[in-house]
Design an enzyme around this catalytic site. Structure first.
Site, mmCIF file in Angstrom:
data_model
loop_
_atom_site.group_PDB
_atom_site.id
_atom_site.type_symbol
_atom_site.label_atom_id
_atom_site.label_comp_id
_atom_site.label_asym_id
_atom_site.label_seq_id
_atom_site.Cartn_x
_atom_site.Cartn_y
_atom_site.Cartn_z
ATOM 1 C CG HIS B 264 -1.832 1.177 1.306
ATOM 2 N ND1 HIS B 264 -3.121 1.163 0.815
ATOM 3 C CD2 HIS B 264 -1.629 2.413 1.809
ATOM 4 C CE1 HIS B 264 -3.672 2.350 1.013
ATOM 5 N NE2 HIS B 264 -2.787 3.134 1.627
ATOM 6 C CD GLU B 265 1.616 3.516 3.838
ATOM 7 O OE1 GLU B 265 1.763 4.588 3.225
ATOM 8 O OE2 GLU B 265 0.638 3.279 4.566
ATOM 9 C CG HIS B 268 0.355 6.424 -0.375
ATOM 10 N ND1 HIS B 268 -0.647 7.203 -0.887
ATOM 11 C CD2 HIS B 268 -0.226 5.677 0.613
ATOM 12 C CE1 HIS B 268 -1.791 6.954 -0.238
ATOM 13 N NE2 HIS B 268 -1.558 6.021 0.672
ATOM 14 C CD GLU B 294 -5.656 5.722 0.516
ATOM 15 O OE1 GLU B 294 -4.752 6.572 0.699
ATOM 16 O OE2 GLU B 294 -5.706 4.649 1.142
HETATM 17 ZN ZN LIG Z 1 -3.036 5.242 1.932
#
Ligand SMILES: [Zn+2]
Ligand SMILES: [Zn+2]
Lengths: 494, 494
Positions: B264-265, B268, B294
């Site tokens: 997830h990170e 980003h 996101e």
């Molecule tokens: Zn996030």
């Protein structure tokens, strides 16, 4: 109220300073390899912001107005220190500051390229430009501060330090050392002929060395709640007083250099951690200057860390962490090794001052015009011959090209190193007068009293007085080389 | 030239932003325990400096003057974005900004104390104050921006997002999910009845998990020359585009949560690392907003990381690093686990949007006055019953007290999470149209084409267009929930 405005002003500067310190530490310890360019840009922009805010003409008005307000003694000292730093920062016209930045950056870059090749010829013109510029700078600072040019430069690093008082001290020290170095070497040779040097080498995992370093730091008083130890290429002590960032570097085949480096940086760290909290954002609440800072690091490294008694406590700790069993007789000859060499940063405590005094003399001659940049290799060589019996004529890389200070425009900084060593010895002697048990305390790993003296007399004073006044108040006398000389005689003499 | 002045202005803000980002990361990862107080003070002072510089009235004059200058299209976009952000920052009077800071800080502190006890009664008055204040803020922003109040709040997080286009999308999605969650749960139950869930537990040393995480980050495109991975209590992706600081936290008895968190990170991080360098210090060169950000993290976590095909490549890597031998049949049920629950941050991709839509509806009702703060426990419970069949009436801690957003004054932020999920699915569908092999590529660990599309269509666009325009330009249509719905049906349906 103007004092309140100045308080806000200092808070802003201190926040920028906090950011720059942490960004600097982060760059050395945590930054990704490709992060350098934008980090450099951000730091340059923040430094510019700092300089603009610090030299804001409104500060002059607030200072004048604040002086007319009803201030308590601490506030008066704070105003005085702020004014001192304001005057030091505003005494150069901004076009000169920019020119200095460009000139010294160019020369430093050239130095980084030319030094590894010992290419004096291509480096010389760039250094010459810096010297010319520094003559201008010294003259301008002298004019504003009403000081002699070289004193005006030293004033930035150690407020109150003057050649008039340093010259006789360094002269006495140099005269002593020129004779004493051969004596110390003879003593060492004789000792080694009886008991040959046993190499302190082995296989020391970084994790164990780090645990040893942390144990040692904490033993001598470092507060791990307000600091940490990490790894960087060039060891330093950075961060902020509430969070001191010490670094070191390890080799797995030897432990002593890293350990002694940690002790040195711990000395810097103790000073920062124990500065007064109430005035933390004012100049008067910050560390005094380079020579007192160095007196604190050298105190821990030399007065404590190279003190044979200290090793009664430290050696079991080393053995414990590194799973070794060194004897005192094997270890101390390493801790006290003396060696003639060309390189200042590699020098021991006996020969180091000769490297510094050489630079102190030469940079004054360069500034006054007594010599020119082109004369440096010969002048350097002559002084090296005179003080250490070494020639550097064919080796400029390890002669006048060895330090970053001159190419980067830092003149008047070198004496701080040796002034620090002298002050550390003088502080130790003062402690000894009122606390004759200090050696025994250190031998048992008890640093409370020695630290209490330093907290009361040095750390808590921060920048509330000039460098010489802090020393005089702490030790009852002006800078006196006799203490350092006695220290060397006791540790290295016949 | 005014454009040049604005360029300097942006450079200053960007440097402060750089400092604040690194200081924030440093605080979570490296700061000594006792360093918090002075760090908080430094960061507050720097934030104040940022705000003062960003809202300097001179910026308005420079903007007006710059618009009259001869600008190229990129410069025009840059000026437009800077003006947008200037207007958003200056539309509140400074006494209101201060009041908001105090009110939300007080309420957030109270929330931290009251939440663990589920003490709604003592928390409610503080939240009520925030709600009252947010109604004022929304009205003021609406007035200046010429938008509806809730749209004016969303505008800060996702420029261009409007309830008029989001309402029908969320309504369709909610209607779908209320029926689909039971279907997905039934499918899961049936699968598990055939093959019971095998726990993914064992003993996974942190060092091995970290090596696995790093391998996975790099495989999906993270550039270790411009970023790093460390540990913090709360995983985040911070730092700056040239040096992205990702963090995670590990448990030694399971590996999947840390690994999915890293993916997830990484999403980003990829966005930040691939923003255009030339405009890095201008708002137009920064990441667009919360929902697109996101969409990038969820794209890596859900479209890639929970894609069964991905595990053809990933599973051998896991086995290799953790010395395990999981089968696809054992692993995928964990990756695709669906569970009704009270807590948004623990929710899976099927139930998560229902948590968000509930907040989206309630915060609009709170702002419009359709409900009052005291009605929240009942209103929350009713919506939880309606959407997930769960009651929170007796458990406010895990009902309206679970998120930090409202107590800290962040209204209009929640929709970003689900908008991000919808956009990620829509982007994936677009890729699939022109690159039908994308699944096979991912199955073999080849992310070049999928990243090339994202670089061209999302990352390189930075903030050169509004959130809906970036999506429309990238995918050829406005936000369309059909893609996300199709994605869920394919992955979790009958
Ligand atoms: Zn996030
Ligand atoms: Zn030092």
């Amino acid at each position: 109220m103007s004092f309140a405005k100045l308080d806000d002003h200092c808070r802003g500067l201190s926040a920028l300073d906090h950011a720059l310190s942490i960004l600097g530490t982060d760059e050395a310890v945590n930054m990704a390899p490709g992060g350098g360019e934008s980090r450099a840009e951000a730091m340059a922009t923040l430094s510019g912001m700092y300089h603009r805010q610090a030299t804001d003409p409104k500060v002059r008005d607030w200072l004048e107005a604040a002086k007319a307000e009803d201030l308590d003694p601490e506030q008066e000292i704070a105003i005085g220190e702020l004014e001192r730093s304001y005057v030091n920062m505003t005494c150069l016209p901004s076009d000169f500051v920019e020119r200095k930045m460009r000139t010294s950056m160019k020369s430093e870059q050239l130095w980084r390229k030319a030094r590894p090749k010992g290419d004096w010829t291509s480096f010389q013109p760039a250094l010459e430009e810096v010297v010319t510029m520094m003559r201008e700078e010294a003259a301008m600072r002298a004019e504003v501060l009403g000081l002699a040019p070289y004193d005006a430069l030293m004033e930035q690093f150690d407020p109150g330090n003057r050649t008039a008082s340093i010259n006789p001290v360094f002269a006495e020290l140099k005269a002593f050392l020129v004779d004493f170095v051969p004596e110390a070497l003879a003593v060492q040779e004789e000792n080694l002929s009886r008991r040959p040097l046993k190499p302190l080498s082995g296989d020391y995992p970084v994790e164990r060395q780090k645990a040893l370093g942390l144990a040692m730091m904490q033993a001598v008083g470092f507060d791990m709640n307000h600091g940490s130890l990490s790894v960087s290429d060039h060891p330093f002590c950075g961060g902020v007083p509430s969070d001191v960032r010490m670094t070191t570097r390890y080799r797995t085949d030897e432990f002593l250099p890293a350990l002694m480096g940690i002790l040195h940086e711990t000395g810097h760290g103790l000073y920062e951690q124990n500065l007064p909290k109430d005035w933390a954002h004012w100049p008067s609440g910050k560390a005094r200057g380079m020579s007192i800072h160095e007196s604190q690091s050298l105190f821990v490294e030399k007065q404590i860390g190279r003190n044979p008694t200290f090793w009664r406590f430290a050696l079991p700790l080393v053995d414990d962490h590194l799973k070794e069993a060194w004897t005192m007789e094997d270890l101390l000859p390493h801790v006290h090794q003396v060696k003639r060499g060309k390189i200042r940063v590699d020098a021991d405590e006996v020969t180091y001052p000769l490297h510094v005094i050489l630079r102190y003399e030469l940079e004054q001659e360069l500034l006054s015009g007594a010599i020119e940049t082109k004369d440096l290799p010969e002048a350097w060589d002559a002084k090296m011959q005179e003080s250490l019996g070494i020639s550097t004529l064919d080796d400029p890389q390890n002669g006048p090209m060895q330090d970053v200070h001159w190419p980067s425009g830092a003149f008047g900084y070198f004496p701080s190193y040796t002034l620090g060593a002298l002050m550390a010895a003088q502080q130790w002697a003062t402690i000894l007068k009122t606390n004759p048990d200090v050696d025994a305390q250190i031998g048992s790993g008890d640093f409370d009293q020695v630290n209490a003296w330093r907290r009361d007399n040095i750390w808590s004073k921060a920048s509330t007085a000039s460098t010489p006044d802090i020393l005089r108040n702490a030790t009852g006398e002006a800078l006196n080389p006799a203490w350092f000389i006695a220290h060397l005689k006791a540790r290295y003499g016949k």
